[in-house]
Motif scaffolding. Structure first.
Motif, PDB file in Angstrom:
ATOM      1  N   SER A  70       0.819  -1.210   0.000  1.00  0.00           N
ATOM      2  CA  SER A  70       0.000   0.000   0.000  1.00  0.00           C
ATOM      3  C   SER A  70       0.850   1.255   0.000  1.00  0.00           C
ATOM      4  O   SER A  70       0.642   2.168  -0.810  1.00  0.00           O
ATOM      5  N   GLU A  71       1.842   1.342   0.869  1.00  0.00           N
ATOM      6  CA  GLU A  71       2.642   2.555   0.991  1.00  0.00           C
ATOM      7  C   GLU A  71       4.127   2.307   0.790  1.00  0.00           C
ATOM      8  O   GLU A  71       4.908   3.245   0.774  1.00  0.00           O
ATOM      9  N   ARG A  72       4.520   1.069   0.623  1.00  0.00           N
ATOM     10  CA  ARG A  72       5.942   0.769   0.479  1.00  0.00           C
ATOM     11  C   ARG A  72       6.118  -0.505  -0.331  1.00  0.00           C
ATOM     12  O   ARG A  72       5.145  -1.185  -0.670  1.00  0.00           O
ATOM     13  N   THR A  73       7.366  -0.805  -0.653  1.00  0.00           N
ATOM     14  CA  THR A  73       7.676  -2.043  -1.366  1.00  0.00           C
ATOM     15  C   THR A  73       8.383  -2.994  -0.414  1.00  0.00           C
ATOM     16  O   THR A  73       8.974  -2.584   0.584  1.00  0.00           O
ATOM     17  N   TYR A  74       8.281  -4.290  -0.754  1.00  0.00           N
ATOM     18  CA  TYR A  74       8.862  -5.348   0.090  1.00  0.00           C
ATOM     19  C   TYR A  74       9.753  -6.226  -0.781  1.00  0.00           C
ATOM     20  O   TYR A  74       9.389  -6.566  -1.929  1.00  0.00           O
ATOM     21  N   ASP A  75      10.918  -6.576  -0.259  1.00  0.00           N
ATOM     22  CA  ASP A  75      11.774  -7.550  -0.939  1.00  0.00           C
ATOM     23  C   ASP A  75      11.363  -8.941  -0.473  1.00  0.00           C
ATOM     24  O   ASP A  75      11.385  -9.243   0.726  1.00  0.00           O
ATOM     25  N   VAL A  76      10.996  -9.793  -1.451  1.00  0.00           N
ATOM     26  CA  VAL A  76      10.487 -11.119  -1.118  1.00  0.00           C
ATOM     27  C   VAL A  76      11.252 -12.151  -1.937  1.00  0.00           C
ATOM     28  O   VAL A  76      11.317 -12.063  -3.165  1.00  0.00           O
ATOM     29  N   VAL A  77      11.825 -13.132  -1.242  1.00  0.00           N
ATOM     30  CA  VAL A  77      12.498 -14.242  -1.917  1.00  0.00           C
ATOM     31  C   VAL A  77      11.434 -15.253  -2.325  1.00  0.00           C
ATOM     32  O   VAL A  77      10.621 -15.682  -1.495  1.00  0.00           O
ATOM     33  N   CYS A  78      11.433 -15.641  -3.620  1.00  0.00           N
ATOM     34  CA  CYS A  78      10.387 -16.536  -4.134  1.00  0.00           C
ATOM     35  C   CYS A  78      10.996 -17.560  -5.079  1.00  0.00           C
ATOM     36  O   CYS A  78      11.894 -17.246  -5.863  1.00  0.00           O
ATOM     37  N   GLY A  79      10.489 -18.798  -4.979  1.00  0.00           N
ATOM     38  CA  GLY A  79      10.993 -19.851  -5.852  1.00  0.00           C
ATOM     39  C   GLY A  79       9.968 -20.344  -6.843  1.00  0.00           C
ATOM     40  O   GLY A  79      10.196 -21.334  -7.546  1.00  0.00           O
ATOM     41  N   ALA A  80       8.793 -19.695  -6.939  1.00  0.00           N
ATOM     42  CA  ALA A  80       7.746 -20.143  -7.859  1.00  0.00           C
ATOM     43  C   ALA A  80       8.177 -19.914  -9.305  1.00  0.00           C
ATOM     44  O   ALA A  80       8.750 -18.867  -9.626  1.00  0.00           O
ATOM     45  N   PRO A  81       7.886 -20.862 -10.187  1.00  0.00           N
ATOM     46  CA  PRO A  81       8.349 -20.719 -11.584  1.00  0.00           C
ATOM     47  C   PRO A  81       7.536 -19.721 -12.402  1.00  0.00           C
ATOM     48  O   PRO A  81       7.986 -19.313 -13.475  1.00  0.00           O
ATOM     49  N   ASN A  82       6.345 -19.337 -11.925  1.00  0.00           N
ATOM     50  CA  ASN A  82       5.475 -18.523 -12.775  1.00  0.00           C
ATOM     51  C   ASN A  82       5.452 -17.050 -12.404  1.00  0.00           C
ATOM     52  O   ASN A  82       4.589 -16.299 -12.861  1.00  0.00           O
ATOM     53  N   VAL A  83       6.356 -16.588 -11.517  1.00  0.00           N
ATOM     54  CA  VAL A  83       6.351 -15.169 -11.165  1.00  0.00           C
ATOM     55  C   VAL A  83       6.878 -14.345 -12.329  1.00  0.00           C
ATOM     56  O   VAL A  83       7.800 -14.758 -13.057  1.00  0.00           O
ATOM     57  N   ALA A  84       6.261 -13.152 -12.501  1.00  0.00           N
ATOM     58  CA  ALA A  84       6.685 -12.263 -13.584  1.00  0.00           C
ATOM     59  C   ALA A  84       6.404 -10.825 -13.175  1.00  0.00           C
ATOM     60  O   ALA A  84       5.515 -10.557 -12.360  1.00  0.00           O
ATOM     61  N   MET A 117       5.956 -13.094   1.871  1.00  0.00           N
ATOM     62  CA  MET A 117       5.839 -14.314   1.073  1.00  0.00           C
ATOM     63  C   MET A 117       4.750 -14.124   0.026  1.00  0.00           C
ATOM     64  O   MET A 117       3.661 -13.619   0.319  1.00  0.00           O
ATOM     65  N   ILE A 118       5.085 -14.478  -1.212  1.00  0.00           N
ATOM     66  CA  ILE A 118       4.082 -14.501  -2.282  1.00  0.00           C
ATOM     67  C   ILE A 118       3.475 -15.906  -2.275  1.00  0.00           C
ATOM     68  O   ILE A 118       4.194 -16.901  -2.373  1.00  0.00           O
ATOM     69  N   CYS A 119       2.134 -15.993  -2.165  1.00  0.00           N
ATOM     70  CA  CYS A 119       1.490 -17.268  -1.837  1.00  0.00           C
ATOM     71  C   CYS A 119       0.759 -17.888  -3.018  1.00  0.00           C
ATOM     72  O   CYS A 119       0.298 -17.189  -3.941  1.00  0.00           O
ATOM     73  N   SER A 120       0.607 -19.201  -2.946  1.00  0.00           N
ATOM     74  CA  SER A 120      -0.184 -19.948  -3.923  1.00  0.00           C
ATOM     75  C   SER A 120      -1.597 -20.146  -3.398  1.00  0.00           C
ATOM     76  O   SER A 120      -1.886 -19.867  -2.229  1.00  0.00           O
ATOM     77  N   GLU A 121      -2.500 -20.655  -4.247  1.00  0.00           N
ATOM     78  CA  GLU A 121      -3.867 -20.963  -3.821  1.00  0.00           C
ATOM     79  C   GLU A 121      -3.866 -21.976  -2.680  1.00  0.00           C
ATOM     80  O   GLU A 121      -4.603 -21.851  -1.700  1.00  0.00           O
ATOM     81  N   GLU A 128      -6.610 -25.775  -4.878  1.00  0.00           N
ATOM     82  CA  GLU A 128      -5.737 -26.945  -4.825  1.00  0.00           C
ATOM     83  C   GLU A 128      -4.442 -26.761  -5.594  1.00  0.00           C
ATOM     84  O   GLU A 128      -3.575 -27.622  -5.568  1.00  0.00           O
ATOM     85  N   ASP A 129      -4.289 -25.641  -6.279  1.00  0.00           N
ATOM     86  CA  ASP A 129      -3.110 -25.418  -7.114  1.00  0.00           C
ATOM     87  C   ASP A 129      -1.962 -24.906  -6.257  1.00  0.00           C
ATOM     88  O   ASP A 129      -2.009 -23.771  -5.752  1.00  0.00           O
ATOM     89  N   GLY A 130      -0.942 -25.724  -6.115  1.00  0.00           N
ATOM     90  CA  GLY A 130       0.236 -25.305  -5.360  1.00  0.00           C
ATOM     91  C   GLY A 130       1.472 -25.263  -6.222  1.00  0.00           C
ATOM     92  O   GLY A 130       2.591 -25.158  -5.706  1.00  0.00           O
ATOM     93  N   SER A 131       1.291 -25.302  -7.558  1.00  0.00           N
ATOM     94  CA  SER A 131       2.450 -25.354  -8.457  1.00  0.00           C
ATOM     95  C   SER A 131       3.119 -24.000  -8.640  1.00  0.00           C
ATOM     96  O   SER A 131       4.266 -23.929  -9.074  1.00  0.00           O
ATOM     97  N   GLY A 132       2.400 -22.937  -8.341  1.00  0.00           N
ATOM     98  CA  GLY A 132       2.958 -21.597  -8.518  1.00  0.00           C
ATOM     99  C   GLY A 132       2.165 -20.594  -7.719  1.00  0.00           C
ATOM    100  O   GLY A 132       1.188 -20.931  -7.041  1.00  0.00           O
ATOM    101  N   VAL A 133       2.611 -19.323  -7.791  1.00  0.00           N
ATOM    102  CA  VAL A 133       1.895 -18.293  -7.043  1.00  0.00           C
ATOM    103  C   VAL A 133       0.524 -18.072  -7.663  1.00  0.00           C
ATOM    104  O   VAL A 133       0.288 -18.338  -8.849  1.00  0.00           O
ATOM    105  N   MET A 134      -0.381 -17.577  -6.861  1.00  0.00           N
ATOM    106  CA  MET A 134      -1.746 -17.296  -7.307  1.00  0.00           C
ATOM    107  C   MET A 134      -1.745 -15.946  -8.034  1.00  0.00           C
ATOM    108  O   MET A 134      -1.280 -14.943  -7.495  1.00  0.00           O
TER     109      MET A 134
END
Length: 802
Positions: A70-84, A117-121, A128-134
């Motif tokens: 909302s007011e700032r940015t966050y550095d998040v480590v993520c291993g999901a293959p579909n982030v863009a 953390m960027i989260c999956s469904e 039920e999709d846990g293959s990548g972020v939602m």
């Protein structure tokens, strides 16, 4: 009961603020005890936008994403293959919790600080999709709470439902009330069945062997169903109302129960022996394992749902482990029934089970709502599990439950409530809650209560509905005009109160002991086998072994109280209790309740003082208390007998209290064995009296005697008798043979010593002579007194003491 406001508003067209809805429900008798926001477990979850992505410096498969909140940015480590870059994603901030209970925190991952953390469904519990972020819709604004963005926010009302309002143990019931209170329309859930399976009669059957405990039982069958997790909307509504989601079939039964108030159960059809249902009572020594894995020993009055050979559910309470829905289930038999409330409550209490189903069945569900709930559940199971619904339903309803119409008089309703409502107003109020109302005449309405309102059976029940629907605030506050007059106490109450006042004037403190005592306490009194006080009334659920029977004597409680005081160094005691004892009666369930009076003395006669020596109480102090009590009630003729006093008194130091030939009680020093058992320091003196017998001797009316007009003449009679002669026996003789003009005779002195010889004693009596007609002369009194003295000497082989 928890009610989702979102679910409620889907049934009733009411856009009033939540506070107003809660206020109206409370004022209508459905108290909203709390109102809490619900976020589907997504607290500290927000919408984020991925601004940029960099490769993790130390791990090849990880990336470092810069995510806009909302007011700032966050550095998040993520291993999901579909982030863009540019994606809208769910961002879990420090302190957020995932669906599996894990908590997100700021942490260093392989040398890089990750602020969220960027989260999956799957991680959010939204799918039920846990293959990548939602990936979220692109129009969502970064920083928006995720529950708000996905329209998962809700408000949950916690409503206190009174036992008579079983119809409000459902969202439909509350919607009906809200519609009536706000004057808005509402509609029950639509049911549209697609029956594409074989006729249900070819698949199963239902037999009711005990229609008293199960007046109605209905069932449907859904084939080729797939067991899977429920969709998000269903899980959200269930969890908002405190129910854990399990799978689509079980969740539907819970959903329909919360929606309609009708508990349901789903059986694995292929695990039912014979593929049929038999409703019967449990057999002797039959056992049953419920869904929670507990083994229960059943009683013959418990209702059991069975297949062809065994029990598969406790009727109205819980299903069995042997027929539960599993991932391998493909065909489901749905149960919807009406079980008799008393039977369900008895079984639940006996087995110590309380479930959402039993809670509703105990209060009474709608017997005509059985089919509606069954069809609703069948529709949802077929839709959510891609199943095939068998044609038709099994519905065994041997004797329809009918409701009698109730008459309501308009004039009496207004008088009762203090209102001035017209017949039309009352008509509309009752009609707003789906009551069928007919007009009989200008002052009379005939109301047909619906099947879901089992609490409406009397005219006053309808008056209560009118009051709460019209608004309790419309009922005027009027001071009562009736004159309040206290009831005159009964004669026995007056005498009991006077007795307490007399004892208080003697320094006694009133105690109140337990009505429950130990059987051992009565045994210690050493009462005769024929004494009714030995017949004890045991308690079914005693608090302890020391409180296992109803008391038949006040003595044990009195001694226990004395011992408790002495343990606290309080030895100077004057205690009294006027309470009931309980004597069992043959062939009667309830005992005879009689008032007894017990008092105890121990320690110093008076508080220690410098101007008089300390002296302890003795037998004559407790005896004097009894005499004062009788005198205070105007009772004369009290006698004492040392023959066969109570066995709990010290031998030779007790007496029976007699009035004429009636044995009222006993007085004396407590037996040494009892003293030892209660660890009492002595001596301790008490009296125990049947107060109900005493009441019979108290004159209802007091008579007045005028003061004597002529003087009295006193003469003393001092005689020496054998030590074996009881003073009471001698006094009885004097009273029975009292001489002419004798007004009173009393013992005023007793002497034993060298002057009277061994084994002898001197007793001195004072006799008062008086005539009501004239003054007596010394000469005639001396003559009468001499003759009388001679008779006494001859009767007791006594001699005058010089």
């Amino acid at each position: 009961m928890l009610v989702s406001l979102k679910w409620l508003r889907s049934l009733v067209n009411c856009d009033a603020p939540p506070d107003e809805i809660a206020h109206r429900l409370t004022m209508a008798g459905l108290e909203v005890e709390a109102m809490e926001p619900y976020h589907f477990g997504l607290e500290r979850m927000v919408v984020g936008r991925i601004q940029s992505i960099k490769q993790h410096p130390n791990v090849d498969h990880l990336k470092v994403c810069e995510v806009q909140g909302s007011e700032r940015t966050y550095d998040v480590v993520c291993g999901a293959p579909n982030v863009a870059e540019g994606q809208i994603v769910p961002l879990g901030l420090d302190g957020a919790s995932l669906a599996d209970g894990a908590e997100i925190s700021v942490a260093e991952i392989h040398g890089v600080l990750s602020q969220g953390m960027i989260c999956s469904e799957l991680e959010l519990g939204l799918g039920e999709d846990g293959s990548g972020v939602m990936i979220l819709p692109s129009h969502l604004v970064p920083g928006t709470p995720l529950a708000e963005a996905l329209e998962l926010e809700d408000i949950v009302l916690d409503i206190g439902i009174t036992p008579n309002r079983a119809d409000c143990l459902s969202v439909v019931g509350i919607a009906r009330e809200v519609a009536a209170l706000f004057g808005v329309p509402w509609s029950p859930p639509a049911i549209d069945l697609v029956e594409n399976g074989p006729p249900v009669e070819t698949l199963s059957s239902v037999t009711i062997e005990d229609p008293d405990l199960c007046p109605r039982y209905a069932a449907r069958v859904v084939q080729n169903i797939t067991i899977r997790p429920s969709p998000l909307w269903l899980r959200q509504l269930l969890e908002a109302q405190g129910v854990r989601a399990i799978n689509n079939v079980v969740d539907v039964t819970n959903y329909v129960m919360l929606e309609s108030g009708q508990p349901l159960h789903a059986f694995d059809y292929h695990r039912l022996d014979g593929h049929r249902i038999v409703v019967r009572r449990a057999r002797p020594k039959e056992t049953f394992v419920t869904l929670d894995g507990q083994d229960h020993h059943l009683q013959k009055d418990m209702l059991l749902i069975c297949d062809a050979s065994r029990g598969v559910a406790l009727a109205g309470i819980m299903g069995g482990l042997n027929s539960e829905i599993t991932e391998q289930t493909h065909t489901v038999l749905i149960e919807s029934a009406y079980f008799q409330p008393t039977g369900t409550r008895r079984t639940a209490k006996t087995l110590g089970l309380s479930t959402e189903s039993s809670y509703r069945f105990e209060r009474g569900v709608d017997p005509e709502g059985v089919i509606t709930a069954l069809d609703r559940a069948a529709q949802l199971m077929a839709e959510l599990g891609d199943g095939e619904l068998a044609k038709g339903r099994l519905d065994v309803y041997p004797a329809a439950i009918c409701r009698e119409p109730v008459q309501l008089r308009v004039s009496k309703t207004n008088r009762f409530l203090g209102l001035d409502l017209s017949r039309e107003e009352i008509y509309k109020l009752l009609e707003s809650i789906q009551l069928e109302v007919r007009t009989a005449n200008e002052d009379l309405l005939i109301v047909d209560p619906p099947s879901f309102r089992a609490d409406l059976t009397r005219e006053v029940d309808l008056m209560e509905e009118v009051a709460r629907l019209a608004g309790y605030d419309r009922i005027p506050s009027v001071s009562p005009t009736a004159r309040v007059v206290s009831a005159k106490p009964a004669d026995d109450q007056v005498i009991r109160q006077q007795t307490k006042q007399i004892l208080a004037s003697l320094g006694f403190c009133e105690i109140v002991s337990y009505s429950f005592i130990s059987p051992r306490a009565i045994e210690l009194l050493q009462l005769k086998e024929t004494d009714p006080r030995r017949r004890l009334l045991p308690l079914r659920n005693p608090l302890s072994e020391d409180q296992a029977v109803m008391r038949t004597s006040l003595v044990p409680g009195m001694l226990e109280t004395a011992a408790r005081n002495q343990r606290r160094n309080n030895f100077d005691l004057r205690l009294a209790e006027l309470s009931k004892i309980f004597i069992p009666r043959e062939n009667e369930e309830l005992p005879e309740e009689r008032f007894n009076l017990c008092a105890l003395l121990s320690g110093l006669r008076r508080p220690a003082a410098w101007n008089e020596p300390a002296s302890t109480v003795d037998f004559f102090d407790i005896k004097g208390a009894v005499e004062t009590l009788f005198l205070g009630h105007g009772i004369a003729g009290i006698r004492w007998s040392t023959t066969n006093p109570a066995p709990y008194l010290r031998p030779g130091h007790g007496a029976r209290i007699l009035l004429a030939d009636t044995h009222l009680g006993d007085v004396g020093e407590v037996h040494p064995q009892l003293m030892q058992w209660y660890d009492l320091k002595g001596p301790v003196f008490l009296f125990d009296m049947d107060f109900d017998l005493f009441l019979e001797k108290v004159a209802a009316e007091k008579t007045f005697e005028p003061l004597p007009r002529f003087p009295a003449v006193n003469r003393d009679l001092a005689i020496v008798v054998s030590d074996s002669v009881a003073a009471q026996d001698l006094l009885d003789y004097l009273q029975e043979h009292r001489p002419q003009y004798a007004e009173s005779i009393f013992l005023f002195d007793q002497y034993r010593g060298n002057q009277v010889g061994k084994d002898q004693k001197s007793l001195a009596f004072r006799i008062t002579y008086r005539s009501t007609q004239r003054s007596l002369t010394d000469l005639e009194v001396n003559e009468i007194h001499t003759d009388f003295s001679q008779k006494v000497i001859e009767a007791f082989q006594a001699q005058l003491r010089s």
